[in-house]
Design an enzyme around this catalytic site. Sequence first.
Site, short mmCIF file in Angstrom:
data_model
loop_
_atom_site.label_atom_id
_atom_site.label_comp_id
_atom_site.label_asym_id
_atom_site.label_seq_id
_atom_site.Cartn_x
_atom_site.Cartn_y
_atom_site.Cartn_z
N THR A 189 2.18 5.83 0.62
CA THR A 189 3.02 5.43 -0.51
C THR A 189 3.17 3.92 -0.67
OG1 THR A 189 4.98 5.59 0.92
CG2 THR A 189 4.38 7.55 -0.35
N GLN B 196 2.95 -1.96 -3.75
CA GLN B 196 2.11 -3.16 -3.82
C GLN B 196 1.55 -3.35 -5.23
OE1 GLN B 196 -0.46 -1.94 -0.63
NE2 GLN B 196 0.53 -3.29 0.86
N CYS C 54 -3.74 -5.87 2.59
CA CYS C 54 -4.56 -5.90 3.80
C CYS C 54 -5.92 -5.25 3.57
CB CYS C 54 -3.85 -5.16 4.93
SG CYS C 54 -2.38 -5.98 5.54
N ASN C 55 -5.96 -4.26 2.69
CA ASN C 55 -7.16 -3.44 2.55
C ASN C 55 -7.91 -3.63 1.25
OD1 ASN C 55 -6.75 -2.10 5.05
ND2 ASN C 55 -5.16 -0.87 4.08
N GLY D 41 7.45 -10.02 13.20
CA GLY D 41 7.39 -10.20 11.76
C GLY D 41 8.57 -9.53 11.09
N ALA D 42 8.89 -9.99 9.89
CA ALA D 42 10.02 -9.41 9.16
C ALA D 42 9.67 -9.13 7.71
CB ALA D 42 11.22 -10.37 9.22
N GLY D 43 8.36 -9.06 7.41
CA GLY D 43 7.91 -8.75 6.06
C GLY D 43 7.94 -7.26 5.78
N SER D 44 7.30 -6.86 4.66
CA SER D 44 7.37 -5.47 4.22
C SER D 44 6.72 -4.51 5.21
CB SER D 44 6.71 -5.32 2.84
OG SER D 44 5.36 -5.75 2.87
N MET D 45 5.53 -4.87 5.74
CA MET D 45 4.86 -3.98 6.69
C MET D 45 5.62 -3.90 8.00
SD MET D 45 2.28 -1.93 7.18
CE MET D 45 0.79 -2.28 6.25
#
EC number: 1.2.1.70
Length: 457
Positions: free
Chosen positions: A115, A120, A50-51, A205-209
């Site tokens: 962390t 990532q 994202c960043n 959503g169901a992703g990592s974030m």
Amino acid sequence: MSVLVVGLSHRSATVEALEDVALSRDSVVKVLEEVHSAEHLSEAVVISTCNRLELYADVATFHGGVEEAGRILSVHTGVPLELLTPYLYVHYAERAVSHLFHVASGLDSMVVGETQILGQVREAFRFAQTSGTTGRVLSELFQSALRVGKRAHAETNIDDAGRSLVTVGLATLAPSVAPDGWSVGRMDGTSWRELVADFRVVVVGAGSMSALAATTLAETGADVVVVNRTLDHAQRLADSIGGTAAPISAIPDLLHDADLLVSCTGAAGIVIAHDMIETVIQRRAGRPLGILDLAMPHDVDSTVAQLPGVVLTDLATLADANDADGGAVTVDVDAVRSIVVDEVSAFSAARRVDRVAPTVIALRTMAADVVEAELGRMEGRLPGLDERTRAEVAATVRRVVDKLLHSPTVRVKELASQPDGASYEDALRELFSLDHRSIDAVAKPDVTIDLEWGERA
């Protein structure tokens, strides 16, 4: 060959610019493939979050590598190079190593010390490995970076300062949407975790974030509902945190009683529309609704912030808040920086020693060839020597040569670890008239790639 990184992050670019360059997984594959076959670049790892968007490569020439890297990023992000260039930064050789170590340690994150970036970096490295675009150079670099990142978190209290984006967002939103029953006095003495413990939260959503957000919320005691286009994925995440799952069509009904909406789907367009939130607000009888949009690009239409009772926090807001309080980081940051400095120095010294190894091998090979030639000449001049004498003479000659070469070869390795070590290697080549072709012909063994290294180290 030297490491080059070309990229942009929250430190160099606006949130809008980062949204424009967000790469899909398929696009990352195409970048890796093109870098791997480029004229001035070899090996490739892409960190896309994202960043940040960063391209790491091993380069034959600096200027040619920078030009190719910039062009490739422009092509695959769809952003013209002249618009992309003002946001790009370039790090080369030791500065590239230092940059990656800072990134892996969380020192270059929007929220210093978080962390998630370590995972990532590991995922980016693994993906490049399975794509076949890493070799000895980047494998050694990224394995070292992962170790440095783990060391930073294991040996310091950087985690205390390193609140994740989820944590910062929740801490920002919680007081703004607290129930009317909370007096100002009580809120002043109440942590955001205590407030959130009484909240009903919808996680989209169901992703990592999203999983990180759902887990963090569940740990506070909040009532969490996970929503996703694929219900099975939502159910799997909900089961892991003790929450419930619902289809994405249920969002309007769920928001009628919810305190917070957290969204991070990775979708290409808007998931939470203005009209949806406007309708929900009309049914809430004045109750505020907090919305935490952690997606890049945005999941939530930013115009919902204009609706009465809606408190919206997104990545841009978090960046501003973090800058305003200096990152709120004081705990052990200096200790982590010291670790990074030491590790960069050690990594660079080891690489310099590696570079002198072919010269040392070429010298010893040349010496061995001279010894064998002289022993062969002796055979012709003294054909009557018995086998025992011949063997003793050969062993003596080899010992003499080994002893003569021991000091200069050991010493040149020691000196090579210093920043100006290349000059000693050059001196060795000149003193012994070593042919550069014999040095280049010395083959280095391939690095052993361990896909599970990150977990075991």
